[in-house]
Design a protein around this motif. Structure first.
Motif, PDB file in Angstrom:
ATOM      1  N   HIS A   1      11.031   1.183 -15.697  1.00 49.00           N
ATOM      2  CA  HIS A   1      12.376   1.646 -16.025  1.00 49.00           C
ATOM      3  C   HIS A   1      12.339   2.621 -17.195  1.00 49.00           C
ATOM      4  O   HIS A   1      12.965   3.681 -17.154  1.00 49.00           O
ATOM      5  CB  HIS A   1      13.290   0.457 -16.345  1.00 49.00           C
ATOM      6  CG  HIS A   1      13.579  -0.404 -15.156  1.00 49.00           C
ATOM      7  ND1 HIS A   1      14.263  -1.598 -15.236  1.00 49.00           N
ATOM      8  CD2 HIS A   1      13.264  -0.256 -13.840  1.00 49.00           C
ATOM      9  CE1 HIS A   1      14.364  -2.139 -14.031  1.00 49.00           C
ATOM     10  NE2 HIS A   1      13.757  -1.353 -13.179  1.00 49.00           N
TER      11      HIS A   1
ATOM     12  N   ASP B   1       6.326  -5.878   0.600  1.00 50.81           N
ATOM     13  CA  ASP B   1       7.357  -5.082   1.283  1.00 50.81           C
ATOM     14  C   ASP B   1       7.467  -5.418   2.765  1.00 50.81           C
ATOM     15  O   ASP B   1       8.487  -5.132   3.404  1.00 50.81           O
ATOM     16  CB  ASP B   1       7.071  -3.584   1.113  1.00 50.81           C
ATOM     17  CG  ASP B   1       5.657  -3.214   1.549  1.00 50.81           C
ATOM     18  OD1 ASP B   1       4.705  -3.711   0.904  1.00 50.81           O
ATOM     19  OD2 ASP B   1       5.501  -2.441   2.525  1.00 50.81           O
TER      20      ASP B   1
ATOM     21  N   ASP C   1       2.992   2.412  -3.071  1.00 51.73           N
ATOM     22  CA  ASP C   1       4.333   2.803  -3.471  1.00 51.73           C
ATOM     23  C   ASP C   1       5.367   1.835  -2.912  1.00 51.73           C
ATOM     24  O   ASP C   1       6.334   1.474  -3.588  1.00 51.73           O
ATOM     25  CB  ASP C   1       4.601   4.228  -2.976  1.00 51.73           C
ATOM     26  CG  ASP C   1       5.956   4.759  -3.413  1.00 51.73           C
ATOM     27  OD1 ASP C   1       6.344   4.494  -4.563  1.00 51.73           O
ATOM     28  OD2 ASP C   1       6.620   5.432  -2.605  1.00 51.73           O
ATOM     29  N   ASP C   2       5.180   1.367  -1.677  1.00 54.04           N
ATOM     30  CA  ASP C   2       6.136   0.452  -1.056  1.00 54.04           C
ATOM     31  C   ASP C   2       6.190  -0.879  -1.800  1.00 54.04           C
ATOM     32  O   ASP C   2       7.279  -1.461  -1.971  1.00 54.04           O
ATOM     33  CB  ASP C   2       5.773   0.220   0.412  1.00 54.04           C
ATOM     34  CG  ASP C   2       6.050   1.438   1.293  1.00 54.04           C
ATOM     35  OD1 ASP C   2       6.898   2.265   0.901  1.00 54.04           O
ATOM     36  OD2 ASP C   2       5.407   1.557   2.354  1.00 54.04           O
TER      37      ASP C   2
ATOM     38  N   ALA D   1       5.538  -1.316  -4.983  1.00 51.19           N
ATOM     39  CA  ALA D   1       6.196  -1.049  -6.261  1.00 51.19           C
ATOM     40  C   ALA D   1       7.710  -0.944  -6.093  1.00 51.19           C
ATOM     41  O   ALA D   1       8.483  -1.507  -6.894  1.00 51.19           O
ATOM     42  CB  ALA D   1       5.636   0.231  -6.874  1.00 51.19           C
ATOM     43  N   HIS D   2       8.160  -0.236  -5.068  1.00 52.41           N
ATOM     44  CA  HIS D   2       9.595  -0.102  -4.833  1.00 52.41           C
ATOM     45  C   HIS D   2      10.236  -1.448  -4.516  1.00 52.41           C
ATOM     46  O   HIS D   2      11.337  -1.758  -4.994  1.00 52.41           O
ATOM     47  CB  HIS D   2       9.849   0.878  -3.690  1.00 52.41           C
ATOM     48  CG  HIS D   2       9.955   2.303  -4.128  1.00 52.41           C
ATOM     49  ND1 HIS D   2       8.893   3.178  -4.089  1.00 52.41           N
ATOM     50  CD2 HIS D   2      10.998   3.002  -4.638  1.00 52.41           C
ATOM     51  CE1 HIS D   2       9.273   4.357  -4.536  1.00 52.41           C
ATOM     52  NE2 HIS D   2      10.545   4.282  -4.889  1.00 52.41           N
ATOM     53  N   CYS D   3       9.569  -2.248  -3.702  1.00 53.31           N
ATOM     54  CA  CYS D   3      10.098  -3.558  -3.347  1.00 53.31           C
ATOM     55  C   CYS D   3      10.252  -4.438  -4.580  1.00 53.31           C
ATOM     56  O   CYS D   3      11.284  -5.096  -4.766  1.00 53.31           O
ATOM     57  CB  CYS D   3       9.177  -4.223  -2.324  1.00 53.31           C
ATOM     58  SG  CYS D   3       9.726  -5.854  -1.785  1.00 53.31           S
TER      59      CYS D   3
ATOM     60  N   SER E   1      10.549  -3.457  -7.682  1.00 52.80           N
ATOM     61  CA  SER E   1      11.626  -2.910  -8.512  1.00 52.80           C
ATOM     62  C   SER E   1      12.980  -3.351  -7.988  1.00 52.80           C
ATOM     63  O   SER E   1      13.875  -3.726  -8.761  1.00 52.80           O
ATOM     64  CB  SER E   1      11.531  -1.383  -8.547  1.00 52.80           C
ATOM     65  OG  SER E   1      12.549  -0.830  -9.346  1.00 52.80           O
ATOM     66  N   ASP E   2      13.143  -3.336  -6.662  1.00 53.87           N
ATOM     67  CA  ASP E   2      14.399  -3.786  -6.064  1.00 53.87           C
ATOM     68  C   ASP E   2      14.664  -5.261  -6.339  1.00 53.87           C
ATOM     69  O   ASP E   2      15.824  -5.701  -6.370  1.00 53.87           O
ATOM     70  CB  ASP E   2      14.377  -3.547  -4.547  1.00 53.87           C
ATOM     71  CG  ASP E   2      14.445  -2.072  -4.185  1.00 53.87           C
ATOM     72  OD1 ASP E   2      14.830  -1.256  -5.061  1.00 53.87           O
ATOM     73  OD2 ASP E   2      14.086  -1.733  -3.035  1.00 53.87           O
TER      74      ASP E   2
ATOM     75  N   ARG F   1      10.493  -4.988 -13.761  1.00 56.10           N
ATOM     76  CA  ARG F   1      10.275  -3.679 -14.388  1.00 56.10           C
ATOM     77  C   ARG F   1       8.867  -3.523 -14.950  1.00 56.10           C
ATOM     78  O   ARG F   1       8.402  -2.397 -15.167  1.00 56.10           O
ATOM     79  CB  ARG F   1      11.291  -3.433 -15.505  1.00 56.10           C
ATOM     80  CG  ARG F   1      11.183  -4.414 -16.662  1.00 56.10           C
ATOM     81  CD  ARG F   1      12.231  -4.168 -17.726  1.00 56.10           C
ATOM     82  NE  ARG F   1      12.132  -5.141 -18.810  1.00 56.10           N
ATOM     83  CZ  ARG F   1      11.319  -5.017 -19.856  1.00 56.10           C
ATOM     84  NH1 ARG F   1      10.542  -3.949 -19.956  1.00 56.10           N
ATOM     85  NH2 ARG F   1      11.276  -5.945 -20.787  1.00 56.10           N
TER      86      ARG F   1
ATOM     87  N   THR G   1       6.326   7.094  -9.846  1.00 60.41           N
ATOM     88  CA  THR G   1       7.204   7.454  -8.741  1.00 60.41           C
ATOM     89  C   THR G   1       8.233   6.397  -8.406  1.00 60.41           C
ATOM     90  O   THR G   1       9.092   6.638  -7.557  1.00 60.41           O
ATOM     91  CB  THR G   1       6.378   7.746  -7.466  1.00 60.41           C
ATOM     92  OG1 THR G   1       5.613   6.584  -7.135  1.00 60.41           O
ATOM     93  CG2 THR G   1       5.460   8.929  -7.690  1.00 60.41           C
ATOM     94  N   VAL G   2       8.160   5.215  -9.001  1.00 64.23           N
ATOM     95  CA  VAL G   2       9.140   4.154  -8.665  1.00 64.23           C
ATOM     96  C   VAL G   2      10.515   4.577  -9.134  1.00 64.23           C
ATOM     97  O   VAL G   2      10.671   5.016 -10.268  1.00 64.23           O
ATOM     98  CB  VAL G   2       8.736   2.817  -9.316  1.00 64.23           C
ATOM     99  CG1 VAL G   2       9.830   1.781  -9.097  1.00 64.23           C
ATOM    100  CG2 VAL G   2       7.443   2.319  -8.719  1.00 64.23           C
TER     101      VAL G   2
END
Length: 254
Positions: free
Chosen positions: A34, A186, A217-218, A220-222, A224-225, A229, A253-254
């Protein structure tokens, strides 16, 4: 920081056999996705020329366990100070090598003082999966470290069965989720449900959650959702031998 007589010794410190092998460290970043900054560097033991951790850990015995644990703390702090790391420094410790936390911590405090590394930027991680005969004793060790001013973390949370019981007796500053829970999260509803439950529980206990072992990346995004952080893994930066990871090298990139 509470006053502790750093000059006082103990028979175990005085009589412990010196290590008959050398080792060093690689450092891997723990990032705050974040704020997009390095929160900490995880000190990962390596051989003196960067050999894998197994080449060092295989040489630990009951006889040299205490000396190794003490040497790890001093060397991690010394190298981090020489690299001018401005982040937190995360160090694994061996609970079974400690017999009195207020005594066994003295050499660590001496190293922090000698190398001018702030105590409040040191995180002590205990591995959840390590066999500890007395969970209450482990909670006492962590409580003493927290009282002195260190931050505390349970590493590999979810890898064994002691984590929830330990949280009932002591709330560390952080828990680090075991990478087996992170892998392909993910694509795994069950893993997402478990991690979401841990995040919710830790929020109620005021405990930060670190996800480690992130490789895509997937993932990391999951994470974060799910509200995490603080993250660590090859996706953000690989361990670098005797070198801190530059923020310019990190994937944001997150």
């Amino acid at each position: 920081m509470p006053s502790i007589d750093l000059r006082a010794g103990c028979s175990l410190c005085r009589d412990a056999d010196p290590l008959h092998f050398d080792f060093s460290y690689a450092f891997q970043p723990i990032v705050d996705v974040h704020a997009q900054k390095v929160f900490a560097h995880d000190a990962l033991v390596r051989g003196p020329a960067g050999e894998p951790a197994s080449s060092v850990l295989s040489r630990i015995t009951a006889e040299n366990r205490y000396s190794f644990d003490q040497a790890c703390r001093e060397k991690a702090i010394r190298i981090a100070a020489s690299l001018d790391l401005r982040s937190h420094l995360s160090i694994n410790f061996l609970p079974n090598a400690i017999y009195r936390p207020e005594v066994c911590i003295r050499s660590t405090l001496q190293a922090a003082d000698q190398h001018r590394f702030p105590v409040e930027r040191i995180i002590f991680e205990t591995v959840e999966g390590e066999r500890v005969s007395d969970g209450k004793w482990l909670a006492e060790i962590l409580s003493e470290y927290k009282r002195i001013g260190f931050k505390t973390a349970i590493d590999d949370f979810g890898a064994g069965f002691a984590g929830l019981n330990l949280l009932a007796d002591f709330q560390p500053d952080m828990v680090k989720l075991d990478m087996a829970l992170i892998r392909d999260i993910d694509r795994s509803p069950s893993r997402r449900a478990i991690v979401a439950g841990v995040v919710s529980m830790c929020e109620q206990l005021s405990v930060d959650v670190i996800a480690e072992g992130i490789e895509t990346d997937d993932e990391a995004h999951c994470l974060s959702d799910l509200g995490i952080r603080l993250m660590q893994g090859y996706w953000f930066g690989r361990p670098r031998f005797e070198c801190g990871t530059l923020e310019a090298d990190i994937q944001w990139t997150v």
